[in-house]
Design a protein around this motif. Structure first.
Motif, PDB file in Angstrom:
ATOM      1  N   GLY A  23      15.791   0.242 -10.903  1.00 54.99           N
ATOM      2  CA  GLY A  23      14.850   0.272 -11.062  1.00 54.99           C
ATOM      3  C   GLY A  23      13.476  -0.181 -10.444  1.00 54.99           C
ATOM      4  N   ALA A  24      12.922  -1.020  -9.646  1.00 54.45           N
ATOM      5  CA  ALA A  24      12.080  -1.929 -10.109  1.00 54.45           C
ATOM      6  C   ALA A  24      11.699  -1.098  -8.544  1.00 54.45           C
ATOM      7  CB  ALA A  24      12.144  -3.712  -9.030  1.00 54.45           C
ATOM      8  N   ASP A  25      10.365  -1.259  -8.291  1.00 52.64           N
ATOM      9  CA  ASP A  25       9.600  -0.376  -7.483  1.00 52.64           C
ATOM     10  C   ASP A  25       8.762  -1.694  -6.026  1.00 52.64           C
ATOM     11  OD1 ASP A  25       9.298   2.215  -7.904  1.00 52.64           O
ATOM     12  OD2 ASP A  25       8.219   1.126 -10.275  1.00 52.64           O
ATOM     13  N   LEU A  26       8.838  -2.735  -6.890  1.00 56.75           N
ATOM     14  CA  LEU A  26       8.042  -4.301  -6.225  1.00 56.75           C
ATOM     15  C   LEU A  26       9.337  -5.287  -7.462  1.00 56.75           C
ATOM     16  CD1 LEU A  26       5.193  -2.493  -7.147  1.00 56.75           C
ATOM     17  CD2 LEU A  26       4.745  -4.155  -5.012  1.00 56.75           C
ATOM     18  N   ILE A  27       8.964  -6.968  -6.646  1.00 53.59           N
ATOM     19  CA  ILE A  27       9.624  -7.938  -7.541  1.00 53.59           C
ATOM     20  C   ILE A  27       8.669  -9.079  -7.349  1.00 53.59           C
ATOM     21  CG2 ILE A  27      11.029  -8.786  -7.805  1.00 53.59           C
ATOM     22  CD1 ILE A  27      13.219  -7.179  -6.833  1.00 53.59           C
ATOM     23  N   GLU A  28       8.224  -9.711  -8.555  1.00 58.50           N
ATOM     24  CA  GLU A  28       7.054 -10.582  -7.918  1.00 58.50           C
ATOM     25  C   GLU A  28       8.344 -12.103  -7.977  1.00 58.50           C
ATOM     26  OE1 GLU A  28       3.383 -13.321 -10.166  1.00 58.50           O
ATOM     27  OE2 GLU A  28       4.211 -11.001 -11.282  1.00 58.50           O
ATOM     28  N   LEU A  29       8.646 -12.608  -7.296  1.00 59.24           N
ATOM     29  CA  LEU A  29       9.264 -13.959  -7.167  1.00 59.24           C
ATOM     30  C   LEU A  29       8.769 -14.812  -7.375  1.00 59.24           C
ATOM     31  CD1 LEU A  29      12.367 -14.432  -7.072  1.00 59.24           C
ATOM     32  CD2 LEU A  29      12.529 -14.697  -4.522  1.00 59.24           C
ATOM     33  N   LEU A  41       4.149   6.286  -5.190  1.00 58.02           N
ATOM     34  CA  LEU A  41       3.904   6.099  -6.098  1.00 58.02           C
ATOM     35  C   LEU A  41       2.851   6.925  -7.516  1.00 58.02           C
ATOM     36  CD1 LEU A  41       5.173   2.992  -7.170  1.00 58.02           C
ATOM     37  CD2 LEU A  41       6.477   4.382  -8.010  1.00 58.02           C
ATOM     38  N   LYS A  42       2.663   7.073  -6.261  1.00 56.37           N
ATOM     39  CA  LYS A  42       0.964   7.907  -7.066  1.00 56.37           C
ATOM     40  C   LYS A  42       0.884   9.137  -6.697  1.00 56.37           C
ATOM     41  CE  LYS A  42      -3.394   7.807  -8.648  1.00 56.37           C
ATOM     42  NZ  LYS A  42      -3.833   7.448  -9.710  1.00 56.37           N
ATOM     43  N   ASP A  64       0.743  -1.298   0.116  1.00 50.67           N
ATOM     44  CA  ASP A  64      -0.247  -0.092  -0.459  1.00 50.67           C
ATOM     45  C   ASP A  64       0.701   1.635   0.367  1.00 50.67           C
ATOM     46  OD1 ASP A  64      -2.954  -1.567  -0.041  1.00 50.67           O
ATOM     47  OD2 ASP A  64      -2.594  -1.760   1.630  1.00 50.67           O
ATOM     48  N   GLU A  65       2.357   1.212   0.689  1.00 58.81           N
ATOM     49  CA  GLU A  65       2.645   2.583   0.959  1.00 58.81           C
ATOM     50  C   GLU A  65       3.528   3.258   0.173  1.00 58.81           C
ATOM     51  OE1 GLU A  65       5.049   1.591   4.270  1.00 58.81           O
ATOM     52  OE2 GLU A  65       3.786   2.216   6.110  1.00 58.81           O
ATOM     53  N   THR A  66       3.980   1.540  -0.819  1.00 57.62           N
ATOM     54  CA  THR A  66       5.151   1.874  -1.851  1.00 57.62           C
ATOM     55  C   THR A  66       3.838   2.650  -3.437  1.00 57.62           C
ATOM     56  OG1 THR A  66       6.373   0.372  -0.948  1.00 57.62           O
ATOM     57  CG2 THR A  66       5.991   0.723  -4.072  1.00 57.62           C
TER      58      THR A  66
END
Length: 279
Positions: free
Chosen positions: A57-63, A24-25, A18-20
């Motif tokens: 530059g990744a904001d989140l990562i899906e692993l 970004l928004k 949520d915070e991320t």
């Protein structure tokens, strides 16, 4: 401008996901979320790639957690899962990997796993260990909405988000239900079928985003088939909040030597970051 619904955990605070998205928004930025398969080609290189993605530059990562029967995945990610399994990667090793990176990885890590490995491990035990290892969210593509309610509560109790998927074929009323119960963001699948690179983005994705926004107050991240800077720019223009890129990253891992793979993946992430930020 629509405000995001605040998903509150048991601790009465915003989740890391949520915070991320809120940050970004506020900065009018598109979230960039690469997907890689843990253990492909081995767990040590996965560790290096995760750090490089964050750096570039990744904001989140899906692993991804490798699984022998990945029904939602196309051939590129299926082969990556097979390579990871052959290298000895399993759910416990993925958690141990993330535990070793605590303090080094600051962006949210979203684990992608099919349900069976989590049940075999013990779902509550997995959630406790995953949270302690720094995991922020969970995607389970073969978990139906009807079963998601009880699992979502367990995930939330461990201060993580259970993220649900909406497909092009999802009926409008069901889309509403999914939007009301997903946490962190809504994962919009852009194509009918499995993951994999596509030559072009289907124009109906724009309509899907607009339709989902009618019933959804969560951030919307679009995945499946996104593989070029042009695709990323298009998704941003259509009003999505994030873009998930999988097969294009995984393909670069499979086609690179172990010596060069981290740099190759990092350069591709830079290109996607530039596309996400281009006005």
């Amino acid at each position: 401008m629509k405000e995001y619904k605040m998903q509150i955990t048991q601790n009465d605070s915003l989740s890391k996901v949520d915070e991320t998205f809120c940050e970004l928004k506020k900065n009018k930025k598109l979230a960039l979320m690469p997907f890689i398969m843990a253990g492909d080609p081995n767990i040590e290189i996965t560790s290096e790639i995760l750090l490089k993605l964050q750096e570039n530059g990744a904001d989140l990562i899906e692993l991804g957690v490798p699984y022998s029967d990945p029904l939602a995945d196309g051939p590129v990610i299926q082969v990556a899962a097979s390579r990871a399994l052959k290298s000895g990667t399993n759910l416990r090793k993925v958690i141990n990997l993330l535990e070793s990176l605590k303090g080094k990885i600051n962006i949210p890590i979203i684990l992608f796993s099919y349900l069976n490995p989590l049940l075999s491990f013990g779902f509550e035990k997995f959630c406790e260990m995953a949270f302690n290892a720094g995991v922020s969210g969970l995607i389970v593509p073969d978990l139906p909405l009807e079963e998601a309610y009880k699992f979502s509560k367990i995930v939330s109790n461990h201060s993580m988000d259970l993220i649900l998927l909406v497909a092009p074929t999802t009926p409008f009323e069901r889309m509403k239900q999914i939007s009301n119960h997903t946490k962190g963001f809504t994962y919009l699948v852009s194509v009918t079928g499995v993951t994999g690179e596509r030559n072009k983005m289907e124009s109906r994705v724009e309509n899907l985003i607009a339709k989902l926004k009618e019933v959804n107050t969560n951030p919307i991240a679009v995945g499946f088939g996104i593989s070029t800077p042009e695709h990323v720019s298009r998704v941003r223009e259509w009003g999505a909040d994030g873009v998930i890129i999988g097969s294009a990253f995984v393909k670069r891992i499979s086609s690179s030597s172990e010596k060069d793979v981290v740099d190759h993946v990092g350069e591709f992430c830079k290109d996607m970051r530039l596309a996400a930020d281009k006005k």
